[in-house]
Design a protein around this motif. Structure first.
Motif, PDB file in Angstrom:
ATOM      1  N   THR A   1       0.847  -1.190   0.000  1.00  0.00           N
ATOM      2  CA  THR A   1       0.000   0.000   0.000  1.00  0.00           C
ATOM      3  C   THR A   1       0.878   1.234   0.000  1.00  0.00           C
ATOM      4  OG1 THR A   1      -1.679   1.246   1.247  1.00  0.00           O
ATOM      5  CG2 THR A   1      -0.217  -0.165   2.518  1.00  0.00           C
ATOM      6  N   GLY A   2       0.547   2.173  -0.888  1.00  0.00           N
ATOM      7  CA  GLY A   2       1.324   3.401  -1.023  1.00  0.00           C
ATOM      8  C   GLY A   2       2.291   3.338  -2.193  1.00  0.00           C
ATOM      9  N   GLY A   3       2.590   4.513  -2.750  1.00  0.00           N
ATOM     10  CA  GLY A   3       3.610   4.608  -3.790  1.00  0.00           C
ATOM     11  C   GLY A   3       3.175   4.174  -5.164  1.00  0.00           C
ATOM     12  N   THR A   4       1.864   4.197  -5.454  1.00  0.00           N
ATOM     13  CA  THR A   4       1.389   3.759  -6.770  1.00  0.00           C
ATOM     14  C   THR A   4       1.185   4.907  -7.741  1.00  0.00           C
ATOM     15  OG1 THR A   4      -0.947   3.859  -6.125  1.00  0.00           O
ATOM     16  CG2 THR A   4       0.222   1.774  -5.749  1.00  0.00           C
TER      17      THR A   4
ATOM     18  N   GLU B   1      -4.169   5.888   0.240  1.00  0.00           N
ATOM     19  CA  GLU B   1      -5.350   6.411   0.941  1.00  0.00           C
ATOM     20  C   GLU B   1      -6.122   5.234   1.529  1.00  0.00           C
ATOM     21  OE1 GLU B   1      -8.757   8.011   2.320  1.00  0.00           O
ATOM     22  OE2 GLU B   1      -8.842   6.548   0.700  1.00  0.00           O
ATOM     23  N   PRO B   2      -6.439   5.248   2.831  1.00  0.00           N
ATOM     24  CA  PRO B   2      -6.989   4.052   3.489  1.00  0.00           C
ATOM     25  C   PRO B   2      -8.259   3.491   2.852  1.00  0.00           C
ATOM     26  CG  PRO B   2      -6.252   5.615   5.138  1.00  0.00           C
ATOM     27  CD  PRO B   2      -6.133   6.310   3.813  1.00  0.00           C
ATOM     28  N   ALA B   3      -9.249   4.343   2.564  1.00  0.00           N
ATOM     29  CA  ALA B   3     -10.490   3.826   1.975  1.00  0.00           C
ATOM     30  C   ALA B   3     -10.236   3.260   0.581  1.00  0.00           C
ATOM     31  CB  ALA B   3     -11.540   4.923   1.926  1.00  0.00           C
ATOM     32  N   ALA B   4      -9.400   3.955  -0.204  1.00  0.00           N
ATOM     33  CA  ALA B   4      -9.071   3.465  -1.537  1.00  0.00           C
ATOM     34  C   ALA B   4      -8.323   2.136  -1.462  1.00  0.00           C
ATOM     35  CB  ALA B   4      -8.244   4.505  -2.288  1.00  0.00           C
ATOM     36  N   ALA B   5      -7.471   1.982  -0.453  1.00  0.00           N
ATOM     37  CA  ALA B   5      -6.741   0.726  -0.287  1.00  0.00           C
ATOM     38  C   ALA B   5      -7.691  -0.423   0.023  1.00  0.00           C
ATOM     39  CB  ALA B   5      -5.695   0.876   0.819  1.00  0.00           C
ATOM     40  N   LEU B   6      -8.665  -0.181   0.891  1.00  0.00           N
ATOM     41  CA  LEU B   6      -9.602  -1.252   1.249  1.00  0.00           C
ATOM     42  C   LEU B   6     -10.531  -1.606   0.089  1.00  0.00           C
ATOM     43  CD1 LEU B   6     -10.554  -0.409   4.949  1.00  0.00           C
ATOM     44  CD2 LEU B   6      -9.443  -2.477   4.107  1.00  0.00           C
TER      45      LEU B   6
ATOM     46  N   PRO C   1     -13.669   4.868  -4.591  1.00  0.00           N
ATOM     47  CA  PRO C   1     -12.409   5.596  -4.498  1.00  0.00           C
ATOM     48  C   PRO C   1     -11.225   4.762  -5.003  1.00  0.00           C
ATOM     49  CG  PRO C   1     -12.986   4.713  -2.355  1.00  0.00           C
ATOM     50  CD  PRO C   1     -14.136   4.397  -3.267  1.00  0.00           C
ATOM     51  N   GLY C   2     -10.204   5.445  -5.452  1.00  0.00           N
ATOM     52  CA  GLY C   2      -9.021   4.769  -5.962  1.00  0.00           C
ATOM     53  C   GLY C   2      -8.647   5.342  -7.306  1.00  0.00           C
ATOM     54  N   THR C   3      -7.373   5.261  -7.636  1.00  0.00           N
ATOM     55  CA  THR C   3      -6.921   5.780  -8.923  1.00  0.00           C
ATOM     56  C   THR C   3      -6.079   4.729  -9.632  1.00  0.00           C
ATOM     57  OG1 THR C   3      -5.087   6.831  -7.710  1.00  0.00           O
ATOM     58  CG2 THR C   3      -6.978   8.213  -8.273  1.00  0.00           C
ATOM     59  N   THR C   4      -4.855   4.507  -9.133  1.00  0.00           N
ATOM     60  CA  THR C   4      -3.918   3.605  -9.794  1.00  0.00           C
ATOM     61  C   THR C   4      -3.671   2.368  -8.948  1.00  0.00           C
ATOM     62  OG1 THR C   4      -2.821   5.496 -10.826  1.00  0.00           O
ATOM     63  CG2 THR C   4      -1.627   3.415 -10.813  1.00  0.00           C
ATOM     64  N   LEU C   5      -3.750   1.196  -9.588  1.00  0.00           N
ATOM     65  CA  LEU C   5      -3.439  -0.075  -8.945  1.00  0.00           C
ATOM     66  C   LEU C   5      -2.320  -0.759  -9.719  1.00  0.00           C
ATOM     67  CD1 LEU C   5      -7.047  -1.514  -8.357  1.00  0.00           C
ATOM     68  CD2 LEU C   5      -5.650  -0.206  -6.748  1.00  0.00           C
ATOM     69  N   GLY C   6      -1.512  -1.534  -9.014  1.00  0.00           N
ATOM     70  CA  GLY C   6      -0.457  -2.299  -9.657  1.00  0.00           C
ATOM     71  C   GLY C   6      -0.677  -3.783  -9.439  1.00  0.00           C
ATOM     72  N   PHE C   7      -0.296  -4.587 -10.434  1.00  0.00           N
ATOM     73  CA  PHE C   7      -0.424  -6.037 -10.291  1.00  0.00           C
ATOM     74  C   PHE C   7       0.597  -6.707 -11.199  1.00  0.00           C
ATOM     75  CE2 PHE C   7      -3.362  -4.410 -13.438  1.00  0.00           C
ATOM     76  CZ  PHE C   7      -3.146  -5.224 -14.538  1.00  0.00           C
ATOM     77  N   GLY C   8       1.045  -7.876 -10.780  1.00  0.00           N
ATOM     78  CA  GLY C   8       2.031  -8.625 -11.554  1.00  0.00           C
ATOM     79  C   GLY C   8       2.713  -9.644 -10.663  1.00  0.00           C
ATOM     80  N   THR C   9       3.993  -9.934 -10.925  1.00  0.00           N
ATOM     81  CA  THR C   9       4.760 -10.898 -10.143  1.00  0.00           C
ATOM     82  C   THR C   9       6.121 -10.314  -9.813  1.00  0.00           C
ATOM     83  OG1 THR C   9       5.661 -11.983 -12.126  1.00  0.00           O
ATOM     84  CG2 THR C   9       3.604 -12.880 -11.198  1.00  0.00           C
ATOM     85  N   VAL C  10       6.724 -10.796  -8.719  1.00  0.00           N
ATOM     86  CA  VAL C  10       8.060 -10.355  -8.308  1.00  0.00           C
ATOM     87  C   VAL C  10       8.879 -11.577  -7.920  1.00  0.00           C
ATOM     88  CG1 VAL C  10       7.373  -8.050  -7.535  1.00  0.00           C
ATOM     89  CG2 VAL C  10       7.239  -9.965  -5.946  1.00  0.00           C
ATOM     90  N   GLY C  11      10.204 -11.432  -8.028  1.00  0.00           N
ATOM     91  CA  GLY C  11      11.125 -12.473  -7.592  1.00  0.00           C
ATOM     92  C   GLY C  11      11.256 -13.620  -8.564  1.00  0.00           C
ATOM     93  N   GLY C  12      12.279 -14.449  -8.302  1.00  0.00           N
ATOM     94  CA  GLY C  12      12.503 -15.610  -9.148  1.00  0.00           C
ATOM     95  C   GLY C  12      11.378 -16.605  -9.112  1.00  0.00           C
ATOM     96  N   GLU C  13      10.637 -16.652  -8.010  1.00  0.00           N
ATOM     97  CA  GLU C  13       9.497 -17.561  -7.887  1.00  0.00           C
ATOM     98  C   GLU C  13       8.229 -16.991  -8.516  1.00  0.00           C
ATOM     99  OE1 GLU C  13       9.716 -20.631  -6.645  1.00  0.00           O
ATOM    100  OE2 GLU C  13      11.862 -20.280  -6.342  1.00  0.00           O
ATOM    101  N   GLU C  14       8.323 -15.755  -9.034  1.00  0.00           N
ATOM    102  CA  GLU C  14       7.180 -15.080  -9.655  1.00  0.00           C
ATOM    103  C   GLU C  14       5.956 -15.077  -8.736  1.00  0.00           C
ATOM    104  OE1 GLU C  14       6.544 -16.840 -13.502  1.00  0.00           O
ATOM    105  OE2 GLU C  14       8.185 -15.698 -14.380  1.00  0.00           O
ATOM    106  N   VAL C  15       6.177 -14.548  -7.541  1.00  0.00           N
ATOM    107  CA  VAL C  15       5.093 -14.443  -6.557  1.00  0.00           C
ATOM    108  C   VAL C  15       4.156 -13.307  -6.969  1.00  0.00           C
ATOM    109  CG1 VAL C  15       4.543 -13.925  -4.142  1.00  0.00           C
ATOM    110  CG2 VAL C  15       6.533 -15.342  -4.712  1.00  0.00           C
ATOM    111  N   PRO C  16       2.854 -13.539  -6.993  1.00  0.00           N
ATOM    112  CA  PRO C  16       1.912 -12.460  -7.349  1.00  0.00           C
ATOM    113  C   PRO C  16       2.009 -11.302  -6.355  1.00  0.00           C
ATOM    114  CG  PRO C  16       0.823 -14.598  -7.360  1.00  0.00           C
ATOM    115  CD  PRO C  16       2.167 -14.814  -6.748  1.00  0.00           C
ATOM    116  N   ILE C  17       1.857 -10.089  -6.896  1.00  0.00           N
ATOM    117  CA  ILE C  17       1.871  -8.895  -6.055  1.00  0.00           C
ATOM    118  C   ILE C  17       0.727  -7.984  -6.484  1.00  0.00           C
ATOM    119  CG2 ILE C  17       3.527  -7.681  -7.546  1.00  0.00           C
ATOM    120  CD1 ILE C  17       4.638  -6.351  -4.979  1.00  0.00           C
ATOM    121  N   VAL C  18       0.070  -7.383  -5.494  1.00  0.00           N
ATOM    122  CA  VAL C  18      -0.985  -6.392  -5.729  1.00  0.00           C
ATOM    123  C   VAL C  18      -0.573  -5.122  -5.009  1.00  0.00           C
ATOM    124  CG1 VAL C  18      -3.396  -5.778  -5.334  1.00  0.00           C
ATOM    125  CG2 VAL C  18      -2.807  -8.125  -5.971  1.00  0.00           C
TER     126      VAL C  18
END
Length: 294
Positions: free
Chosen positions: A135-138, A188-193, A166-183
């Motif tokens: 959460t944050g930095g999107t 903003e708290p309400a937008a995050a929820l 509420p909400g503007t930008t979301l990120g999604f994909g995978t990270v690391g060698g194991e390709e772990v999903p990331i969201v």
């Protein structure tokens, strides 16, 4: 018969033959399907398995979800915030939301906007996570570090502006060698929820093998006229109730979609489509049910 100084005694007939006995197959005939794939195991179902002689079943374990909050401005709960600082409510809320969705959730805490530290933290967490939620930095500003470091990784994580309010930008994909999903959710708290409800919760349900992966929804009679931004799909905290004659009513809660107190009280989310600018009282609208207590 009666006895002096005693109560009346009545002789009852003896039990019939077979009284108190249960026949094999009396409750569930042979060949009955006990549970379908995706069924959540509960104590009563465990009893059914045991009673029918099933000692082991193949299940999916609860997904391991790691929650990370990012931002130099964040301070942890219990610490006094200074001007320009914000108490980290998001990581606590999202960890609770992940547990409610059926995950084993781990709150890592706050990570400063340090590129190397953030990269190292994410790499470390891929070793124990089935899903990472940040959460944050999107956003697109120079200080939005999550987007800056993940956007450079061969396009494995995509950041997109979504028609969500509420909400503007979301990120999604995978990270690391194991390709772990990331969201990656907004800060903003309400937008995050709300972002968690739309994107992260279905992913957790999918990883758990649950069916269906989305919350149930109903059509409800709107009790109050509400405006809605054009071009965005709004998710507004609301209270849903069943009507005596059948069907449902929905009452939008005060404060609109950005109030944490409204989300805390809500048992549903009023969903207004991109083309709706005003939902009038008396109209029929879609509502996501957050729980069954109405």
């Amino acid at each position: 018969m009666d006895r002096p100084g005693h109560g009346r005694r009545r002789d009852l007939p003896g039990p019939k033959r077979g009284y108190g006995l249960r026949r094999a197959g009396e409750e569930l005939p042979a060949g009955t399907l006990l549970a379908r794939a995706g069924t959540e195991i509960n104590p009563a179902l465990v009893a059914v398995f045991a009673a029918t002689g099933i000692g082991h079943v193949v299940v999916r374990s609860s997904p391991r979800v790691v929650v990370v909050a990012t931002g130099d401005e964040l301070v942890d709960v219990g610490r006094a915030s200074q001007p320009g600082q914000v108490v980290d409510a998001n990581s606590h809320a999202l960890t609770a939301a992940a547990v409610e969705a059926g995950a084993m959730a781990y709150r890592v805490g706050i990570c400063d906007d340090d590129p190397e530290g953030l990269r190292g933290l994410l790499e470390d967490q891929t070793l124990r996570a089935d899903l990472i939620v940040t959460t944050g930095g999107t956003g697109t500003g120079p200080g939005d570090m999550m987007r800056r470091i993940l956007s450079r990784r061969d396009g494995a994580v995509t950041f997109q502006s979504v028609a969500l309010y509420p909400g503007t930008t979301l990120g999604f994909g995978t990270v690391g060698g194991e390709e772990v999903p990331i969201v990656c959710l907004p800060g903003e708290p309400a937008a995050a929820l709300i972002g968690f409800e739309v994107l992260a919760r279905p992913a957790i349900q999918l990883l758990a093998g649950a069916e269906p992966v989305f919350r149930p929804s109903v059509r409800a009679h709107l009790l109050e006229t509400v405006p809605s931004p054009a071009g965005l799909r709004e998710f507004r905290p609301a209270h849903v109730a069943e009507r005596r004659g059948g069907g449902y009513t929905v009452q939008p809660l005060p404060g609109g979609p950005y109030t944490m107190s409204g989300l805390a009280e809500a048992n549903g989310l009023l969903v207004l489509g991109e083309k709706v600018t005003t939902a009038t009282a008396g109209s029929t609208v879609d509502v996501l049910l957050l729980d069954r207590r109405r």
